[in-house]
Enzyme design. Structure first.
Site, mmCIF file in Angstrom:
data_model
loop_
_atom_site.group_PDB
_atom_site.id
_atom_site.type_symbol
_atom_site.label_atom_id
_atom_site.label_comp_id
_atom_site.label_asym_id
_atom_site.label_seq_id
_atom_site.Cartn_x
_atom_site.Cartn_y
_atom_site.Cartn_z
ATOM 1 C CB SER A 199 36.889 42.772 33.990
ATOM 2 O OG SER A 199 36.629 41.410 34.270
ATOM 3 C CE1 TYR A 214 38.442 40.984 29.227
ATOM 4 C CE2 TYR A 214 38.463 39.729 31.273
ATOM 5 C CZ TYR A 214 37.844 40.629 30.424
ATOM 6 O OH TYR A 214 36.644 41.170 30.776
#
Length: 326
Positions: A199, A214
């Protein structure tokens, strides 16, 4: 004295000339470096040929998180290229639905499904993966499964179960699936590819406040991929971390009023086509070309400015109560 003055003037002129020559050479080297970098990016993005995945790696591919978004789009693209599929997800119903849809469009594709909830007890599912793949010519594994917070939160506000589930799915899930398939890949004594979906929250920007766990788990995925790439390339196994930014999935539709795709926010299908083209090349990549442009500009911005920008976005989303997943 006149002779000394002339000699001093000549020395000064020589020094200035030498300094100008050094600066010119440095400027030329930097310009050449940027020119080569831009030319390489243009070639890799728009002209480099895609690998023949079956010839290069094998006739089967496995995709985790295969029933929605990027994972589902990648499964379609792999089937379109003639690969057979092993689809992994937590929903048995969705797995059967997606398998049926792919078979309808690509009737020659063989599809197997395995149900695993990576946030729960996944021992049986992982054992099934190891057993099933023993009889398959499994050449490509895409670790796409991942989850994040239900909404923007400061770390002390996140319930322990929430961030423990994120760690289980994003870190343990990716690690355990990779561990389950590697022995068989090594036994095959031929090339293989493991693609881990990272990501931009962990790589492109220096911090991702209000989604801390995250971002940290995706940083783990990036480092895991880099280290495994070095460990296993000698055995013909190419490990790659793909780093997407926003993609117009159902989950992302709740982020900042994003309702549809745009120039910088591709559909899952557009992203998946770009992602497939990158398999087997760089160790880390940002497949979608507009994302890589965003990344280039982000690297020019000082970290404190990016930190403040990301914090303001997180606080706004926290007030609005909007979740983010990408």
């Amino acid at each position: 004295m006149l002779h000394q003055a002339c000699k001093s003037s000549n020395n000064d002129s020589h020094s200035l000339h030498l300094a100008f020559l050094i600066i010119s050479c440095l400027g030329f080297i930097l310009t050449l470096k940027h020119f080569i970098s831009i030319s390489t990016w243009i070639f890799n993005t728009f002209f480099r040929s895609e690998k023949d995945l079956i010839t290069s790696y094998g006739s089967w591919a496995m995709v985790t998180g295969a029933t929605d978004g990027i994972g589902k789009a990648l499964a379609y693209q792999l089937a379109r290229r003639g690969l057979n599929l092993l689809l992994v997800s937590r929903s048995s119903h969705k797995l059967q639905t997606v398998a049926g849809e792919i078979k309808a469009k690509h009737p020659d594709t063989h599809i197997k499904v395995i149900q695993i909830d990576f946030s729960g007890d996944c021992f049986a599912g992982l054992r099934q993966i190891a057993e099933v793949t023993q009889d398959l010519d499994l050449g490509i594994v895409i670790n796409n499964v991942g989850i994040t917070y239900p909404g923007a939160m400061f770390f002390h506000e996140v319930e322990e179960k929430v961030w423990m589930d994120i760690i289980k799915v994003n870190i343990e899930g990716t690690s355990k699936v990779t561990r389950a398939v590697l022995p068989r890949m090594l036994q095959r004594k031929r090339r293989g590819a493991i693609v881990n979906i990272g990501s931009g929250a962990a790589v492109v920007v220096p911090s991702h406040p209000l989604y801390t766990i995250y971002a940290a788990t995706k940083a783990y995925v990036d480092q895991l991929s880099r280290s495994l790439y070095v460990e296993y390339r000698q055995y013909g196994i190419h490990v790659q971390c793909q780093v997407p930014l926003y993609v117009a999935t159902k989950m992302v539709s709740k982020v900042a009023s994003i309702k549809r795709d745009s120039f910088f926010i591709p559909t899952p299908d557009v992203y998946a086509r770009a992602a497939i083209r990158e398999i087997g090349y760089e160790q880390r990549c940002t497949p979608y070309w507009a994302h890589s442009i965003q990344w280039s500009f982000a690297r020019l911005v000082p970290d404190p400015i990016l930190d403040a920008w990301r914090l303001s976005i997180g606080i706004r989303r926290r007030k609005e109560g909007e979740p983010i997943h990408y």
